[in-house]
Scaffold this active site. Sequence first.
Site, PDB file in Angstrom:
ATOM      1  N   HIS A 182      -8.019  11.738   0.923  1.00  0.00           N
ATOM      2  CA  HIS A 182      -7.143  10.569   0.831  1.00  0.00           C
ATOM      3  C   HIS A 182      -5.882  10.744   1.671  1.00  0.00           C
ATOM      4  CE1 HIS A 182      -4.717   7.394  -1.311  1.00  0.00           C
ATOM      5  NE2 HIS A 182      -5.874   6.790  -1.198  1.00  0.00           N
ATOM      6  N   ASP A 237       1.852  19.483  18.276  1.00  0.00           N
ATOM      7  CA  ASP A 237       2.624  20.516  18.991  1.00  0.00           C
ATOM      8  C   ASP A 237       3.565  21.312  18.100  1.00  0.00           C
ATOM      9  OD1 ASP A 237       1.380  19.936  21.330  1.00  0.00           O
ATOM     10  OD2 ASP A 237       3.079  18.932  22.267  1.00  0.00           O
ATOM     11  N   ASP A 267      18.187   7.890  -8.284  1.00  0.00           N
ATOM     12  CA  ASP A 267      19.648   8.053  -8.179  1.00  0.00           C
ATOM     13  C   ASP A 267      20.155   8.154  -6.739  1.00  0.00           C
ATOM     14  OD1 ASP A 267      19.842   7.942 -10.897  1.00  0.00           O
ATOM     15  OD2 ASP A 267      20.239  10.070 -11.207  1.00  0.00           O
ATOM     16  N   LYS A 286       3.519   4.224  -1.162  1.00  0.00           N
ATOM     17  CA  LYS A 286       3.785   4.955  -2.395  1.00  0.00           C
ATOM     18  C   LYS A 286       5.141   5.632  -2.242  1.00  0.00           C
ATOM     19  CE  LYS A 286      -0.848   4.649  -1.902  1.00  0.00           C
ATOM     20  NZ  LYS A 286      -1.559   4.335  -0.653  1.00  0.00           N
ATOM     21  N   HIS A 335       0.814  -1.215   0.000  1.00  0.00           N
ATOM     22  CA  HIS A 335       0.000   0.000   0.000  1.00  0.00           C
ATOM     23  C   HIS A 335       0.848   1.265   0.000  1.00  0.00           C
ATOM     24  CE1 HIS A 335      -3.163   2.791   1.797  1.00  0.00           C
ATOM     25  NE2 HIS A 335      -3.739   2.304   0.729  1.00  0.00           N
ATOM     26  N   LYS A 355      -3.148  11.027   4.737  1.00  0.00           N
ATOM     27  CA  LYS A 355      -2.772  10.286   5.941  1.00  0.00           C
ATOM     28  C   LYS A 355      -1.638  11.062   6.603  1.00  0.00           C
ATOM     29  CE  LYS A 355      -3.639   7.067   2.454  1.00  0.00           C
ATOM     30  NZ  LYS A 355      -5.062   7.065   2.518  1.00  0.00           N
TER      31      LYS A 355
END
Length: 404
Positions: free
Chosen positions: A311, A318, A124, A119, A117, A313
């Site tokens: 979408h 603080d 390089d 991404k 899941h 996450k």
Amino acid sequence: MRWVRRRGSPVQGNLVDLLSNGQEYFPALIEAIDAARVHVVLETYIYADDDVGALVTDALIRAAQRGVDVRLVVDGFGAGDLPATLASRLRDGGVRLEVFRPVRGFRLARRHLRRLHRKMAVIDDSVAFVGGINIIDDHNYGPLELPEVGPRYDFAVRVRGPLVAQIALASARLWFRMAQQRGLRETATAFTEVETLTTAARQARREHHAGGVAAALLLRDNLRNRRTIEREYLYALGAARHDVIIANAYFLPGTKMRRALLACRERGVRVRLLLQGMVEYRLQHFATHALYARLLEAGIEIYEYEASFLHAKVAVIDNSWATVGSSNLDPFSLLLAREANVAVYDPSFAGVLRARLERAMAQRSARVVPEVHARLPRLRRFANWAAYYVLRLGVVIAGVTGRY
């Protein structure tokens, strides 16, 4: 911050740029691929056959034709509908395309639950990208025809500095695991690469880099990093003293996470949650609503994003700790899937992310009013809890209920 010293995971001297939505992410990714001279590694859950997918495909093929080692890993479930013509075009263009755990037989079988899941992209060994953005157009909602809906709301980070070595190592370890199915020669080559990158990552951790910020790569897998992301959230929440903002697309935290959020309120910490306002998956949507009453009762502020599908996450605590990545706060991400987040320990970065989240809450979201939510019809409350227990049953079937 106490848990930083205890865990020792952050490395100093990184340049970390926040990228909002595909509008900022894809031009930066393609620019980096076009500048590649040695290798490109791209991992994604979804690889769509749309305008954005075509742009990324063209960039990968251009790199391969320059002699760059180009690797693309897609998930067998998320990218299970990848057209054969697109796969052939990638392979004929010199891209080394691999499918992680191809789905065979019944798609919802238990053996198919452990997905790729995350991404990530590494170019390089000098620049890397980590976040929640798949290779798909922000306006591509699959079978849903929603022309009036805005772009999908999501984030990623571009990283330059010593942390890139750790991200490259994580990708190399996955490639080694998949190479074991392709014969001894490729396995030996992949193993040598892992050994080289392991040394590079250790050396980068020991070095003291001037400038930049401290950042850590947080992985979740089913071997050495089963609880890393969840524990980092718990450490951060336990150290919170002023303010917590969490934006999460699929929010169904376990008991420990809910207790940590409630404990923040008991200490007087302001807690704000930016959650999904539009119904994308009904079961998940209703199950999340089953948790609202207790959270609202404790004084936690809940905002539902309504301008498009959420979408993201991400989280800010603080103004000194922030995280961006692919991991939702639900059983799939925290217990089953391979995920990747980057935690950044820098007030400036946290401030930028905080400002964008506060703008989204103020301008594109609706706050859930406790008094209104308390008057929900009984049938709706029953539907919420029914959905919650159905998903709990799914956790039991997955065999991970004891850890959630």
